[in-house]
Every structure is written in C-alpha cells, then in structure tokens.
Scaffold this motif. Sequence first.
Motif, PDB file in Angstrom:
ATOM      1  N   GLY A 159      -8.308  -1.459  -3.193  1.00 45.06           N
ATOM      2  CA  GLY A 159      -8.521  -2.186  -1.945  1.00 45.06           C
ATOM      3  C   GLY A 159      -7.434  -1.942  -0.918  1.00 45.06           C
ATOM      4  O   GLY A 159      -7.214  -2.772  -0.038  1.00 45.06           O
ATOM      5  N   LEU A 160      -6.748  -0.800  -1.012  1.00 44.41           N
ATOM      6  CA  LEU A 160      -5.630  -0.484  -0.121  1.00 44.41           C
ATOM      7  C   LEU A 160      -5.906   0.801   0.646  1.00 44.41           C
ATOM      8  O   LEU A 160      -6.704   1.636   0.226  1.00 44.41           O
ATOM      9  CB  LEU A 160      -4.349  -0.304  -0.940  1.00 44.41           C
ATOM     10  N   THR A 161      -5.219   0.973   1.758  1.00 43.98           N
ATOM     11  CA  THR A 161      -5.270   2.216   2.520  1.00 43.98           C
ATOM     12  C   THR A 161      -3.950   2.382   3.265  1.00 43.98           C
ATOM     13  O   THR A 161      -3.295   1.400   3.593  1.00 43.98           O
ATOM     14  CB  THR A 161      -6.453   2.245   3.514  1.00 43.98           C
ATOM     15  N   LYS A 208      -7.929   6.458   9.572  1.00 49.85           N
ATOM     16  CA  LYS A 208      -8.512   7.736   9.966  1.00 49.85           C
ATOM     17  C   LYS A 208      -7.772   8.869   9.269  1.00 49.85           C
ATOM     18  O   LYS A 208      -6.559   8.984   9.386  1.00 49.85           O
ATOM     19  CB  LYS A 208      -8.414   7.898  11.488  1.00 49.85           C
ATOM     20  N   TYR A 209      -8.484   9.677   8.517  1.00 48.57           N
ATOM     21  CA  TYR A 209      -7.944  10.831   7.798  1.00 48.57           C
ATOM     22  C   TYR A 209      -6.772  10.466   6.889  1.00 48.57           C
ATOM     23  O   TYR A 209      -5.681  11.029   7.008  1.00 48.57           O
ATOM     24  CB  TYR A 209      -7.524  11.949   8.755  1.00 48.57           C
ATOM     25  N   PRO A 210      -6.958   9.534   5.968  1.00 40.06           N
ATOM     26  CA  PRO A 210      -5.838   9.122   5.111  1.00 40.06           C
ATOM     27  C   PRO A 210      -5.286  10.250   4.248  1.00 40.06           C
ATOM     28  O   PRO A 210      -4.090  10.293   3.991  1.00 40.06           O
ATOM     29  CB  PRO A 210      -6.435   7.999   4.250  1.00 40.06           C
ATOM     30  N   THR A 211      -6.143  11.189   3.826  1.00 44.84           N
ATOM     31  CA  THR A 211      -5.635  12.274   2.977  1.00 44.84           C
ATOM     32  C   THR A 211      -4.689  13.179   3.748  1.00 44.84           C
ATOM     33  O   THR A 211      -3.703  13.653   3.196  1.00 44.84           O
ATOM     34  CB  THR A 211      -6.787  13.102   2.382  1.00 44.84           C
ATOM     35  N   ASN A 212      -4.965  13.408   5.012  1.00 45.83           N
ATOM     36  CA  ASN A 212      -4.073  14.239   5.827  1.00 45.83           C
ATOM     37  C   ASN A 212      -2.763  13.508   6.110  1.00 45.83           C
ATOM     38  O   ASN A 212      -1.712  14.115   6.249  1.00 45.83           O
ATOM     39  CB  ASN A 212      -4.735  14.603   7.153  1.00 45.83           C
ATOM     40  N   ARG A 213      -2.817  12.215   6.213  1.00 39.59           N
ATOM     41  CA  ARG A 213      -1.660  11.412   6.573  1.00 39.59           C
ATOM     42  C   ARG A 213      -0.627  11.320   5.445  1.00 39.59           C
ATOM     43  O   ARG A 213       0.566  11.231   5.705  1.00 39.59           O
ATOM     44  CB  ARG A 213      -2.167  10.018   6.944  1.00 39.59           C
ATOM     45  N   VAL A 217      -6.089  13.498  -2.095  1.00 39.68           N
ATOM     46  CA  VAL A 217      -7.458  13.011  -2.292  1.00 39.68           C
ATOM     47  C   VAL A 217      -7.490  11.977  -3.413  1.00 39.68           C
ATOM     48  O   VAL A 217      -8.080  10.905  -3.269  1.00 39.68           O
ATOM     49  CB  VAL A 217      -8.432  14.179  -2.574  1.00 39.68           C
ATOM     50  N   ASP A 218      -6.841  12.289  -4.541  1.00 41.15           N
ATOM     51  CA  ASP A 218      -6.806  11.330  -5.650  1.00 41.15           C
ATOM     52  C   ASP A 218      -6.059  10.051  -5.266  1.00 41.15           C
ATOM     53  O   ASP A 218      -6.466   8.954  -5.648  1.00 41.15           O
ATOM     54  CB  ASP A 218      -6.153  11.944  -6.889  1.00 41.15           C
ATOM     55  N   ILE A 219      -4.976  10.188  -4.516  1.00 40.63           N
ATOM     56  CA  ILE A 219      -4.225   9.005  -4.079  1.00 40.63           C
ATOM     57  C   ILE A 219      -5.107   8.128  -3.198  1.00 40.63           C
ATOM     58  O   ILE A 219      -5.161   6.906  -3.373  1.00 40.63           O
ATOM     59  CB  ILE A 219      -2.929   9.402  -3.332  1.00 40.63           C
ATOM     60  N   THR A 220      -5.819   8.748  -2.260  1.00 39.73           N
ATOM     61  CA  THR A 220      -6.705   8.003  -1.369  1.00 39.73           C
ATOM     62  C   THR A 220      -7.768   7.265  -2.169  1.00 39.73           C
ATOM     63  O   THR A 220      -8.054   6.092  -1.906  1.00 39.73           O
ATOM     64  CB  THR A 220      -7.350   8.954  -0.343  1.00 39.73           C
ATOM     65  N   ALA A 238       0.839  -1.208   0.000  1.00 40.46           N
ATOM     66  CA  ALA A 238       0.000   0.000   0.000  1.00 40.46           C
ATOM     67  C   ALA A 238       0.873   1.257   0.000  1.00 40.46           C
ATOM     68  O   ALA A 238       0.595   2.221  -0.723  1.00 40.46           O
ATOM     69  CB  ALA A 238      -0.936  -0.004   1.212  1.00 40.46           C
ATOM     70  N   MET A 239       1.940   1.237   0.793  1.00 37.81           N
ATOM     71  CA  MET A 239       2.839   2.394   0.843  1.00 37.81           C
ATOM     72  C   MET A 239       3.550   2.596  -0.491  1.00 37.81           C
ATOM     73  O   MET A 239       3.691   3.726  -0.958  1.00 37.81           O
ATOM     74  CB  MET A 239       3.869   2.214   1.964  1.00 37.81           C
ATOM     75  N   ARG A 240       4.006   1.525  -1.097  1.00 38.11           N
ATOM     76  CA  ARG A 240       4.683   1.654  -2.402  1.00 38.11           C
ATOM     77  C   ARG A 240       3.726   2.192  -3.456  1.00 38.11           C
ATOM     78  O   ARG A 240       4.114   3.003  -4.295  1.00 38.11           O
ATOM     79  CB  ARG A 240       5.274   0.318  -2.815  1.00 38.11           C
ATOM     80  N   ARG A 241       2.470   1.748  -3.418  1.00 38.26           N
ATOM     81  CA  ARG A 241       1.464   2.254  -4.362  1.00 38.26           C
ATOM     82  C   ARG A 241       1.197   3.743  -4.091  1.00 38.26           C
ATOM     83  O   ARG A 241       1.070   4.531  -5.010  1.00 38.26           O
ATOM     84  CB  ARG A 241       0.164   1.456  -4.277  1.00 38.26           C
ATOM     85  N   MET A 242       1.131   4.125  -2.818  1.00 36.78           N
ATOM     86  CA  MET A 242       0.928   5.531  -2.473  1.00 36.78           C
ATOM     87  C   MET A 242       2.080   6.366  -3.019  1.00 36.78           C
ATOM     88  O   MET A 242       1.865   7.413  -3.633  1.00 36.78           O
ATOM     89  CB  MET A 242       0.835   5.708  -0.956  1.00 36.78           C
TER      90      MET A 242
END
Length: 167
Positions: A53-55, A59-64, A43-46, A28-32
């Motif tokens: 199917g990844l995160t 909580k608040y993935p866009t801010n992270r 926002v688009d990445i999230t 998931a991190m490599r894809r991010m």
Amino acid sequence: MGGTATDPVWVKHSRESGFALEPTQAHAMRRMLHHYKAGYGAVDITRRLAAEGLTVSEKYPTNRIGRLVKQRNLMGDKVMNADGQTFVLKGYYPPLISEAEYDELQLLVSKREIRKVKGDLPALITGLHLTYCGYCGQLMVGQNMLNRARREDGLPQDGHRRLRCGC
C-alpha cells in the motif's frame, strides 16, 4: 548529483517547527531502500511497495527509484546549483538515513548502475525515447534475440528483434 528546487516528498515544512519527516512517505522511502539493498530491481520494488500500500512516486515510480537512491537529501543535505556552481547545504533536512548508510547505498548503486551497450542495430525508436510501456510507463528498449541464427551478413533474422520493458 544535482539538486532540485523542490523539497523531497518525505519531508514537510511548517513555519513553527521547520522541516520534519512526513511519516507515511518516510516509511515508504525506508521500505524502498530496504528492498533496493536486498537486491530487488525497480519493477520488483514498485510491485512490493504497491502490495504494502505504499508508493514513492505516483508517475513513473520505477524510473524514479534509480534517481532517488542517489540523492544526498536522503541524509539531509540539500544540493543547489547557481551560476554553474554546485552548493551542498549539509543538514538542511532531517535525515532519512545516516551518512554511513548513504555511503553504503552509493557503493551498491555504483555496482548496479546500468551500463549502456551499443548494439549492432541502431535504436531509432527506442534511442529517441518515444515509446513507453502501456502497463508500467517505463521506456521501451530494443532487444536482439541473440540465441537465434543470424543472416549471412551477421544481422539478426527478420523478426528476431523486439521491443520490451521491465514489466
């Protein structure tokens, strides 16, 4: 970049083998990082990760995302603060990316950093970080509708200021 007391979510620790990459979270991190390097915003990445199917955060993935791309633990370093001093433990974790990839990433980060702009109107509600989007959880920001005619005193017309988020 300050460190945290917790280990990154993409590594797991066991007494027998020490730290190792956790396959699902590392993927998931490599894809991010791939999407970030391709120029997509948080926002688009999230949204793209969710479609896969990844995160990277429940909580608040866009801010992270903005914080994750700056962390030295991506290349295996642990950053600790003690008595006002910062200590870097190189190679503490298994690296997710190489040092050269990290340096390239930081160059991208420096070019994409959000610049705070002081507007004509005080940001009473948004400046206090009190309002969050009900859909994505991001902080709301104030926006002047600049393409509209202004009043004689130079301020925006009533109704020409709005709250918005990155949704």
